[in-house]
Design a protein around this motif. Structure first.
Motif, PDB file in Angstrom:
ATOM      1  N   GLY A 114      96.044  33.660 -62.540  1.00 62.42           N
ATOM      2  CA  GLY A 114      96.545  33.037 -63.636  1.00 62.42           C
ATOM      3  C   GLY A 114      98.023  34.131 -63.736  1.00 62.42           C
ATOM      4  N   ARG A 139     102.163  35.739 -66.838  1.00 64.22           N
ATOM      5  CA  ARG A 139     102.642  34.961 -68.574  1.00 64.22           C
ATOM      6  C   ARG A 139     102.854  35.091 -69.922  1.00 64.22           C
ATOM      7  NH1 ARG A 139     100.561  29.957 -66.683  1.00 64.22           N
ATOM      8  NH2 ARG A 139      99.680  30.035 -64.766  1.00 64.22           N
ATOM      9  N   LYS A 140     102.563  36.579 -70.063  1.00 63.59           N
ATOM     10  CA  LYS A 140     103.172  37.588 -71.953  1.00 63.59           C
ATOM     11  C   LYS A 140     104.620  37.797 -71.839  1.00 63.59           C
ATOM     12  CE  LYS A 140      99.123  40.835 -72.569  1.00 63.59           C
ATOM     13  NZ  LYS A 140      98.839  41.922 -72.451  1.00 63.59           N
ATOM     14  N   SER A 146     106.197  34.656 -70.606  1.00 66.30           N
ATOM     15  CA  SER A 146     106.694  33.259 -71.207  1.00 66.30           C
ATOM     16  C   SER A 146     107.213  32.559 -71.846  1.00 66.30           C
ATOM     17  CB  SER A 146     105.240  31.901 -71.163  1.00 66.30           C
ATOM     18  OG  SER A 146     105.154  32.392 -71.982  1.00 66.30           O
ATOM     19  N   LEU A 185     105.414  30.984 -64.782  1.00 67.79           N
ATOM     20  CA  LEU A 185     104.422  31.269 -65.838  1.00 67.79           C
ATOM     21  C   LEU A 185     104.378  30.004 -67.057  1.00 67.79           C
ATOM     22  CD1 LEU A 185     107.450  33.415 -66.855  1.00 67.79           C
ATOM     23  CD2 LEU A 185     105.253  34.061 -65.660  1.00 67.79           C
ATOM     24  N   TRP A 186     104.510  28.894 -67.094  1.00 60.69           N
ATOM     25  CA  TRP A 186     104.297  28.051 -67.669  1.00 60.69           C
ATOM     26  C   TRP A 186     103.037  27.056 -68.067  1.00 60.69           C
ATOM     27  CZ3 TRP A 186     104.706  27.709 -73.257  1.00 60.69           C
ATOM     28  CH2 TRP A 186     106.111  29.010 -74.287  1.00 60.69           C
ATOM     29  N   ALA A 246      97.103  27.589 -65.801  1.00 61.26           N
ATOM     30  CA  ALA A 246      96.428  28.718 -64.480  1.00 61.26           C
ATOM     31  C   ALA A 246      95.449  27.764 -63.964  1.00 61.26           C
ATOM     32  CB  ALA A 246      95.855  29.705 -65.140  1.00 61.26           C
TER      33      ALA A 246
END
Length: 327
Positions: free
Chosen positions: A160, A165-166, A168, A323-324, A327
């Motif tokens: 993931g 992802r932080k 995004s 990123l969005w 996962a």
């Protein structure tokens, strides 16, 4: 039947249409044919003596300029071919049980609207708001086709990649800023403001006191027989150009910061590679933009600048998708 190979070809073809559209516009060939969808009432550029006579009778206020007319018609031919490719994609998607349905339908509707914008570009004599909308529609089509391709080819990010992802939310802001900059670029081109400033870093002379935002960004510019070569005065064109330059500085800084953070934080090789590509494209776009000013808008560099913007948008669409997505 697998739709992915056709989507790959269509993506490449869409980029070719965008570049051909830019080449046609920058060659001042947007009105090479005064009618639509044909050219002087024919499916090709008139060349034989009887065709030229018929063209003159039908359009007495126009003179056939074969080179410009062929540029316009070639653009229409390849755009029409792209439309047929999108139709095939839609049919294949509707027939395949597990394929997306809404996105192909929306893409098909968009390309029909693009055809209408292409017609209005001619019938409204290169009205800037129509020309810019046609350009943005091409970029939107390019992005949506990539999304459809990504949805047909599952993307797997190991673990993931929580650190990436932080970023995004910031990546989503970046794509919004880039879209605004692309719109500014389209407005600059459609108003023939690309050479309104010929010095670096912002503009020559006392440009601050000559800014005229109300005239520069009004979508309605009066009734004119033609908008070819622009109808705005210097202060309005200079304002558009300055806004595009300042926007370029802000956009480049944000995109380079996003690329740097993804390169240093992401665990996924896929995301890091996309970030390196993003950084490289930003640097290339800056070089092309400066070259346009220094070399006074050479055709090849100007077309490459359009293509670079399209590839930047595609890269950011991919990064945001990665990123969005869940996962």
């Amino acid at each position: 039947m697998d739709i992915k190979p056709l989507l790959k070809v269509t993506l490449v073809f869409t980029l070719c249409v965008i570049m051909m559209g830019a080449y046609t516009r920058l060659s001042d060939a947007g009105l090479g044919c005064p009618d639509w969808p044909g050219c002087y009432g024919m499916i090709k550029v008139p060349s034989a003596s009887h065709e030229l006579t018929a063209a003159k009778d039908a359009f007495p206020d126009h003179t056939v300029e074969s080179e410009k007319a062929w540029l316009e018609m070639i653009h229409r031919y390849i755009a029409g071919t792209l439309g047929l490719m999108v139709l095939v994609i839609l049919i294949m998607s509707l027939r395949k049980a597990d394929a997306p349905k809404k996105l192909p339908l929306f893409i098909a509707a968009l390309i029909v609207f693009q055809a209408a914008l292409g017609m209005w570009t001619v019938t409204m004599k290169l009205m800037p708001i129509v020309v810019m909308s046609h350009l943005i529609g091409g970029f939107a089509l390019f992005s949506l086709l990539l999304l459809l391709y990504l949805r047909s080819k599952p993307l797997r990010i190991p673990g993931g990649d929580a650190p990436a992802r932080k970023l995004s939310a910031f990546a989503l802001i970046c794509i919004g800023v880039l879209l605004l900059q692309i719109i500014l670029g389209g407005w600059t081109s459609s108003n023939y403001a690309a050479l309104a400033c010929t010095s670096l870093p912002i503009c020559e002379g006392n440009w601050v006191d000559n800014l005229n935002f109300s005239a520069a960004f009004s979508p309605f510019q009066g009734d004119h027989p033609s908008y070819e070569f622009g109808v705005l005065d210097y202060s309005a064109r200079m304002t558009i150009h300055v806004a595009h330059r300042i926007g370029a500085i802000i956009t480049a800084a944000m995109l380079l910061w996003l690329a740097f953070k993804l390169i240093t934080k992401a665990h996924s090789t896929t995301i890091r590679n996309a970030a390196w590509l993003l950084a490289g494209l930003v640097v290339l776009q800056v070089i092309l933009g400066i070259s346009n000013v220094v070399l006074h808008l050479p055709l090849g560099i100007a077309v490459s600048h359009n293509a670079g913007a399209a590839l930047l948008l595609l890269t950011l669409v991919f990064i945001n998708y990665a990123l969005w997505r869940k996962a």
